[in-house]
Structure formats: C-alpha cells, structure tokens
Design an enzyme around this catalytic site. Structure first.
Site, mmCIF file in Angstrom:
data_model
loop_
_atom_site.group_PDB
_atom_site.id
_atom_site.type_symbol
_atom_site.label_atom_id
_atom_site.label_comp_id
_atom_site.label_asym_id
_atom_site.label_seq_id
_atom_site.Cartn_x
_atom_site.Cartn_y
_atom_site.Cartn_z
ATOM 1 N N HIS A 53 0.815 -1.228 0.000
ATOM 2 C CA HIS A 53 0.000 0.000 0.000
ATOM 3 C C HIS A 53 0.848 1.278 0.000
ATOM 4 C CE1 HIS A 53 -3.143 -2.839 1.061
ATOM 5 N NE2 HIS A 53 -2.434 -3.225 2.107
ATOM 6 N N SER A 76 1.711 -0.253 -5.525
ATOM 7 C CA SER A 76 0.828 -0.546 -4.409
ATOM 8 C C SER A 76 0.338 -1.988 -4.556
ATOM 9 C CB SER A 76 -0.358 0.412 -4.380
ATOM 10 O OG SER A 76 -1.024 0.274 -3.143
ATOM 11 N N SER A 81 -5.709 1.625 -2.308
ATOM 12 C CA SER A 81 -5.049 1.998 -1.045
ATOM 13 C C SER A 81 -4.013 3.106 -1.163
ATOM 14 C CB SER A 81 -4.390 0.758 -0.438
ATOM 15 O OG SER A 81 -3.379 0.277 -1.293
ATOM 16 N N ASP A 133 3.356 -7.530 0.087
ATOM 17 C CA ASP A 133 2.214 -7.463 1.006
ATOM 18 C C ASP A 133 1.050 -8.170 0.327
ATOM 19 O OD1 ASP A 133 -0.020 -6.843 2.551
ATOM 20 O OD2 ASP A 133 0.567 -4.762 2.889
ATOM 21 N N GLU A 194 4.563 -9.161 4.318
ATOM 22 C CA GLU A 194 3.910 -8.353 5.345
ATOM 23 C C GLU A 194 2.702 -9.010 6.020
ATOM 24 O OE1 GLU A 194 4.761 -5.356 6.421
ATOM 25 O OE2 GLU A 194 2.955 -4.421 7.200
ATOM 26 N N ASN A 219 4.768 -11.021 9.099
ATOM 27 C CA ASN A 219 3.469 -10.979 9.784
ATOM 28 C C ASN A 219 3.537 -11.621 11.168
ATOM 29 O OD1 ASN A 219 0.461 -10.489 9.696
ATOM 30 N ND2 ASN A 219 0.526 -12.714 10.076
ATOM 31 N N LYS A 224 4.433 -7.431 14.866
ATOM 32 C CA LYS A 224 3.619 -7.123 13.690
ATOM 33 C C LYS A 224 2.183 -7.554 13.948
ATOM 34 C CE LYS A 224 1.792 -6.991 9.495
ATOM 35 N NZ LYS A 224 0.405 -7.365 9.240
ATOM 36 N N ASP A 228 -0.128 -4.413 14.633
ATOM 37 C CA ASP A 228 -0.730 -3.836 13.418
ATOM 38 C C ASP A 228 -2.107 -4.459 13.163
ATOM 39 O OD1 ASP A 228 -1.391 -4.255 10.588
ATOM 40 O OD2 ASP A 228 0.619 -3.731 9.992
ATOM 41 N N ASN A 229 -2.163 -5.794 13.090
ATOM 42 C CA ASN A 229 -3.429 -6.453 12.778
ATOM 43 C C ASN A 229 -4.486 -6.143 13.843
ATOM 44 O OD1 ASN A 229 -1.256 -7.581 11.409
ATOM 45 N ND2 ASN A 229 -2.240 -9.564 11.141
ATOM 46 N N CYS A 233 -6.124 -2.169 13.330
ATOM 47 C CA CYS A 233 -7.527 -2.250 12.896
ATOM 48 C C CYS A 233 -8.454 -1.616 13.920
ATOM 49 C CB CYS A 233 -7.930 -3.702 12.647
ATOM 50 S SG CYS A 233 -7.087 -4.391 11.198
ATOM 51 N N HIS A 339 -7.456 -9.188 3.422
ATOM 52 C CA HIS A 339 -6.588 -8.731 2.325
ATOM 53 C C HIS A 339 -7.249 -8.700 0.949
ATOM 54 C CE1 HIS A 339 -2.756 -7.515 0.707
ATOM 55 N NE2 HIS A 339 -2.997 -8.304 -0.312
ATOM 56 N N HIS A 389 -3.725 2.147 8.842
ATOM 57 C CA HIS A 389 -3.351 2.261 10.256
ATOM 58 C C HIS A 389 -2.512 3.516 10.504
ATOM 59 C CE1 HIS A 389 -4.757 -1.741 10.317
ATOM 60 N NE2 HIS A 389 -3.633 -2.405 10.396
ATOM 61 N N SER A 397 5.624 -2.590 12.379
ATOM 62 C CA SER A 397 5.580 -3.536 11.256
ATOM 63 C C SER A 397 6.767 -3.324 10.330
ATOM 64 C CB SER A 397 4.307 -3.330 10.430
ATOM 65 O OG SER A 397 3.182 -3.490 11.237
ATOM 66 N N GLN A 401 10.125 -5.261 8.688
ATOM 67 C CA GLN A 401 10.418 -5.380 7.255
ATOM 68 C C GLN A 401 11.876 -5.014 6.962
ATOM 69 O OE1 GLN A 401 9.099 -6.569 4.636
ATOM 70 N NE2 GLN A 401 6.875 -6.544 4.822
HETATM 71 P P1 NAI Z 1 -6.117 -14.822 11.474
HETATM 72 O O1 NAI Z 1 -5.825 -16.122 10.862
HETATM 73 O O2 NAI Z 1 -5.507 -14.430 12.779
HETATM 74 O O3 NAI Z 1 -7.707 -14.608 11.620
HETATM 75 C C1 NAI Z 1 -8.655 -14.998 10.711
HETATM 76 C C2 NAI Z 1 -9.788 -15.660 11.500
HETATM 77 O O4 NAI Z 1 -10.890 -15.917 10.640
HETATM 78 C C3 NAI Z 1 -9.377 -17.000 12.099
HETATM 79 O O5 NAI Z 1 -9.582 -17.004 13.496
HETATM 80 C C4 NAI Z 1 -10.277 -18.018 11.378
HETATM 81 O O6 NAI Z 1 -10.646 -19.101 12.219
HETATM 82 C C5 NAI Z 1 -11.469 -17.169 11.010
HETATM 83 N N1 NAI Z 1 -12.263 -17.679 9.867
HETATM 84 C C6 NAI Z 1 -11.830 -18.309 8.740
HETATM 85 N N2 NAI Z 1 -12.863 -18.616 7.940
HETATM 86 C C7 NAI Z 1 -13.985 -18.154 8.555
HETATM 87 C C8 NAI Z 1 -15.359 -18.149 8.228
HETATM 88 N N3 NAI Z 1 -15.788 -18.707 7.102
HETATM 89 N N4 NAI Z 1 -16.221 -17.574 9.102
HETATM 90 C C9 NAI Z 1 -15.808 -17.013 10.262
HETATM 91 N N5 NAI Z 1 -14.491 -16.993 10.626
HETATM 92 C C10 NAI Z 1 -13.594 -17.538 9.785
HETATM 93 O O7 NAI Z 1 -5.711 -13.721 10.357
HETATM 94 P P2 NAI Z 1 -5.522 -12.148 10.593
HETATM 95 O O8 NAI Z 1 -4.097 -11.856 10.880
HETATM 96 O O9 NAI Z 1 -6.567 -11.692 11.513
HETATM 97 O O10 NAI Z 1 -5.783 -11.600 9.102
HETATM 98 C C11 NAI Z 1 -7.058 -11.687 8.489
HETATM 99 C C12 NAI Z 1 -6.997 -11.011 7.117
HETATM 100 O O11 NAI Z 1 -6.732 -9.616 7.269
HETATM 101 C C13 NAI Z 1 -5.910 -11.530 6.201
HETATM 102 O O12 NAI Z 1 -6.362 -11.508 4.871
HETATM 103 C C14 NAI Z 1 -4.795 -10.508 6.374
HETATM 104 O O13 NAI Z 1 -3.896 -10.508 5.310
HETATM 105 C C15 NAI Z 1 -5.593 -9.233 6.480
HETATM 106 N N6 NAI Z 1 -4.984 -8.089 7.161
HETATM 107 C C16 NAI Z 1 -5.533 -6.862 6.863
HETATM 108 C C17 NAI Z 1 -5.060 -5.731 7.472
HETATM 109 C C18 NAI Z 1 -5.642 -4.412 7.136
HETATM 110 O O14 NAI Z 1 -5.093 -3.390 7.534
HETATM 111 N N7 NAI Z 1 -6.727 -4.334 6.405
HETATM 112 C C19 NAI Z 1 -3.972 -5.776 8.470
HETATM 113 C C20 NAI Z 1 -3.493 -7.114 8.737
HETATM 114 C C21 NAI Z 1 -4.010 -8.222 8.101
#
Ligand code: NAI
Length: 468
Positions: A53, A76, A81, A133, A194, A219, A224, A228-229, A233, A339, A389, A397, A401
C-alpha cells in the site's frame, strides 16, 4: 525520456512531504534503523521491488530502505489503497513509484511489472529482492516463470477477474522480453512478506516445493501481527466506516466475521464506538475468546436480517454470500478488512442496480428493494475508505520489514529456500524501539531473577512457544 513513475499528480509532492515529516515523528523504529545502519548501508546493492500500500507510512519505509543503501522501485498492492500525495512525494524524491488511488486491475499488474524493471547492473541483474504485502509481486514472478516453462498453475488467485489480468500482463511481458520471468526468479535473493494472506501463500508454495528462494514471514513477528493487525484495525476500521458513511455507530448492531488478530481489533473498534458487536468464527478457540471478551458468537445466517454493519476479517473466501446479503435490512453497511475482496461475494451482485455514492462507496439495490451500502467494492476498507493504520503501529511492522530485508540480503548463505520468522531478540528489539514514544519505562531484571526464570537480563524473555 518519460518520467520513471506513474502518480496521480506530482504537484501533490509538497503536501506529501509535510505529512511524511509528521509521520517520521511517529515512527521511532524506522528512524532508529536510519541512525543505526545509515552509515554502514547494509542494503547497498539491494534492488528491492516493493508491493505494498503506497501510503505516507510506506513512504517513510521506502526512504528508510534508500537511506540504508537500497535501490527501490514501488507499486501498491491494492487498487484503492494509494495516498496520491505520498506517491507524489516519493516520485519527486527520485524513487520510481507506480501507484494511483483507484487504478484498474489491469493497471495494478502493469504497475507491478514496471516496479520490477530495474536497469540491469554489470552482472545482468535487475531486481534482486522483493518486499511484498499479500504476495502479488512474488506470485507475478513465480507464475510468470511457470508459464515460461509451459505450466500455468501455481496458487489460487482470488477472483477470475484478477486471474485474467495477471495472465494478460504475463503474456505481455513474455512477448516483450522472452525468458524475463525465469531470469528474474533466479536473481531474487529473498522476499519479506507483510501480511497473513501473503504468508499463507508462501507456506503453500513451500509445501508444494515451488518456493525457490527464502522468505521472511514478517506478519508473525509478535510486534507485527499482535500490534498492526490488532491495534491498527482497532483504530482504522471505524475510521473507514465513518469516512465512508458518517453513520452513527453507537447503538447499532455490527457483525464481525472472524476473530483472529484483525477480527479482535475490528470488534474492539466497533465496540469502542458504541456498537453492539456479534462475532462469527469457525475455530472453537477463537470463538471462545470472542465469547469471553464479551461478544455474542453467532452464525451469520441467524443475524443477517438483524444487523446494521457487517465486516469480514477472515482472509477466507465466500464468507458473506449472496443469500446473506438478500436477508439484510435496508441500508445495511457491508465491508471487508481482510486482504482480498473475495470474502464478500461481490461478483454475485453484478446484475443488481449499483449507484455510486462517492469514491469507494456504492449503494446496491437488492431484488427485494432493500439497499445495501458496499464499501470499497469489497476491498480492504480501512485503506480504501480511510488512510489505513496510524504511523506508530506501522513503524513496528515496517521495522520488522527493514530487519528482514537486511537479514536476507546480507546473509544469503544462512537461509535455504523456505519460510522463516525473525529471531525473538529482533522482535523484542522492535518493541524496545517503540517504548520511549509512549513513555513506557521498562523494569530491568536482577541477575538472580533472570536466573530464577531461566533467561538472561537482556532477553529474549520468552520461549518460542509463548503466545502473548
Ligand atoms: P487470522 O488467521 O488471525 O484470523 C482470521 C480468522 O478468521 C481466524 O480465526 C479463522 O478461524 C477465522 N475464519 C476463517 N474462515 C472463517 C469463516 N468462514 N467464518 C468465520 N471466521 C472464519 O488472520 P488475521 O491476521 O486476523 O488476518 C485476516 C486477514 O486480514 C488476512 O487476509 C490478512 O492478510 C488481512 N490483514 C488486513 C489488514 C488491514 O489493515 N486491512 C492488516 C493485517 C491483516
């Protein structure tokens, strides 16, 4: 010669620079890296392709990599983003960047391709490092090399639209520069990744014997994903919903799908704004955590008709499906902070009536006549509808990196192809660099105390299996 960048408006550079100067004051980890490594320049000779991003915080990362000696080109990793003033400031500073907020998917892959196009050095090498990322830069080069070898599969691409765009770009590059993908793949020393979704792709590639270089999973540094996550958020989810809709959050019912790190931060974000939050989970551990944090754990189909706001945080696909959206009340708000955009079945809404309210906000009419507000067309809304963020958490984070890039570039012999996590002493170092800014004073262990709990006074303080 035409300029070696694509940005929306280069005259935004001054505004970008002012915000960059402010962000630097909130990014102590990155500034400490500049201080520690600015003279020795461990990244001299590194030619880093960045796909992340293009925000103000990322601009501070880019300038840190450059101050450590690296040559950098940037795209990006998401079409919505980019912060155009950040991209302009980076381009004006002489680093090639290819990113516009609201670029098309075709442009996304074209810009990524352009970020790989370093002038070759004396050894005929262009890019030699990737900072990724979500894994698109890694996917581009590995999939392209597979196509050159006569294979066309690798890992699942989120949508058919995405698949079409990446293959079109691969064919274009192959026609222009035969053998380019294989040569580029062979020149890559390593990749630092990332996010959760990109890391998932890397483990998948490695499991299938298809990862030809080492990768550092940034990650899963504690500093991180547990910051960050989660805390990122916690601030940026509600920010995105507010900027998009100005809706009153207090008193509303919000459903958060997924209670991993992003889900925990998102639920806290909505609860902090006064919403009544429900959570869906598939993992009993995370479901129990949600319940004990005070959230009702529900099934989406049971609450789809009752809630006002729906947010996906799972990194999975088809989580909010068309049958759920048909159940929703008039003017329900739907968005994703994971993501990729395949968490919500946006493609199934194509034949409905769409009214664009403003950039990244659409109102969609369902067959029942009920309307739904969709944020960022299902792409991550904290970066699409807001500015992602805050700098401070991104400093943690991005310090990971920088350390990962130094590690891979300066110690190539220490890392066979595979996926690695930075050692705990570096994770603790990243945290330590951020304490002063929040006025935290660390207690020092007495030697007898350290011996009693089996660590040294300098750390690491926890065993590898500790979960924080
Ligand atoms: P995580 O693996 O810690 O959490 C995902 C959760 O979703 C897990 O607990 C899993 O059991 C649950 N899950 C999976 N399928 C499901 C379903 N069908 N129904 C309900 N729950 C379900 O992963 P994390 O770190 O929380 O990341 C989640 C996403 O967010 C990833 O795609 C990651 O790349 C992205 N992300 C986005 C950020 C942002 O700023 N927008 C920042 C960091 C990560």
């Amino acid at each position: 010669m035409s300029a070696d960048y694509v940005v929306k408006d280069i005259s935004l550079a001054d505004f970008g620079r002012k915000e960059l100067d402010i962000a630097e004051t909130e990014m102590p980890g990155l500034m400490a890296c500049r201080e520690e490594f600015g003279t020795s320049k461990p990244l001299k000779g590194a030619r880093i392709v960045g796909s992340l991003h293009m925000t103000i915080q990322t601009a501070v990362l880019i300038e840190t990599l450059v101050s450590l000696g690296a040559d950098v080109r940037w795209a990006s990793c998401n079409i919505f983003s980019t912060q155009d003033h950040a991209a302009a400031a980076i381009a004006a500073g002489g680093t090639p960047v290819f990113a516009i907020k609201g670029q098309s998917l075709v442009e996304h892959w074209d810009y990524l391709d352009r970020s790989f196009q370093f002038a070759e050095n004396a050894d005929g090498i262009g890019a030699n490092m990737i900072l990724d990322d979500g894994g698109d830069a890694t996917l581009y080069v590995l999939l392209g090399a597979r196509v050159e070898a006569g294979e066309d599969d690798l890992i699942a691409v989120p949508t058919s639209e995405e698949e079409e765009a990446i293959f079109a770009q691969i064919r274009k590059r192959m026609a222009q520069s035969p053998g380019w993908f294989t040569k580029t793949r062979d020149a890559i020393i390593g990749v630092s990744e990332e996010t959760t979704t990109g890391v998932h792709r890397l483990y998948e590639l490695h499991k299938n014997g298809q990862l030809p270089f080492p990768a550092i999973n940034v990650n899963d540094s504690v500093t991180k994903s547990k910051f960050d996550n989660k805390y990122g958020c916690k601030e940026s989810l509600v920010d995105g919903i507010r900027r998009a809709t100005d809706t009153m959050m207090a008193g509303k019912v919000a459903v958060v799908c997924g209670y991993g790190d992003v889900g925990k931060g998102s639920a806290a974000s909505l609860a902090g704004a006064g919403a009544r939050v429900k959570v869906t989970e598939i993992d009993p551990i995370c479901a129990l955590q949600a319940a004990m944090d005070g959230f009702e754990v529900v099934r989406l189909e049971d609450v789809a008709g009752e809630a006002d706001i729906f947010i996906t945080t799972t990194g999975n696909k088809d989580v909010i499906r068309i049958e759920h959206m048909r159940q929703m009340k008039d003017m329900a708000i739907v968005g994703n902070i994971g993501h990729f955009d395949n968490e919500i079945q946006v493609a199934a809404l194509k034949n409905h009536k769409w009214t664009n309210v403003k950039d990244q906000v659409d109102m969609i009419e369902m067959p029942s006549g009920n309307r739904m507000i969709l944020l960022s067309q299902g792409r991550l809304l904290n970066l699409g509808n807001a500015t992602g963020h805050p700098s401070f958490v991104m400093s943690a984070s991005f310090t990971n990196q920088v350390l990962a890039q130094i590690e891979l570039f300066t110690k190539p012999d220490d890392y066979a192809p595979g996926v690695y996590i930075l050692p705990k002493h570096l994770d603790e170092k990243v945290a330590r660099l951020h304490l002063a800014k929040v006025g935290a004073k660390l207690t020092e262990l007495a030697p007898e105390q350290a011996a009693y709990i089996g660590v040294t006074p300098e750390g690491p303080f926890k065993p590898e299996h500790y979960r924080y």
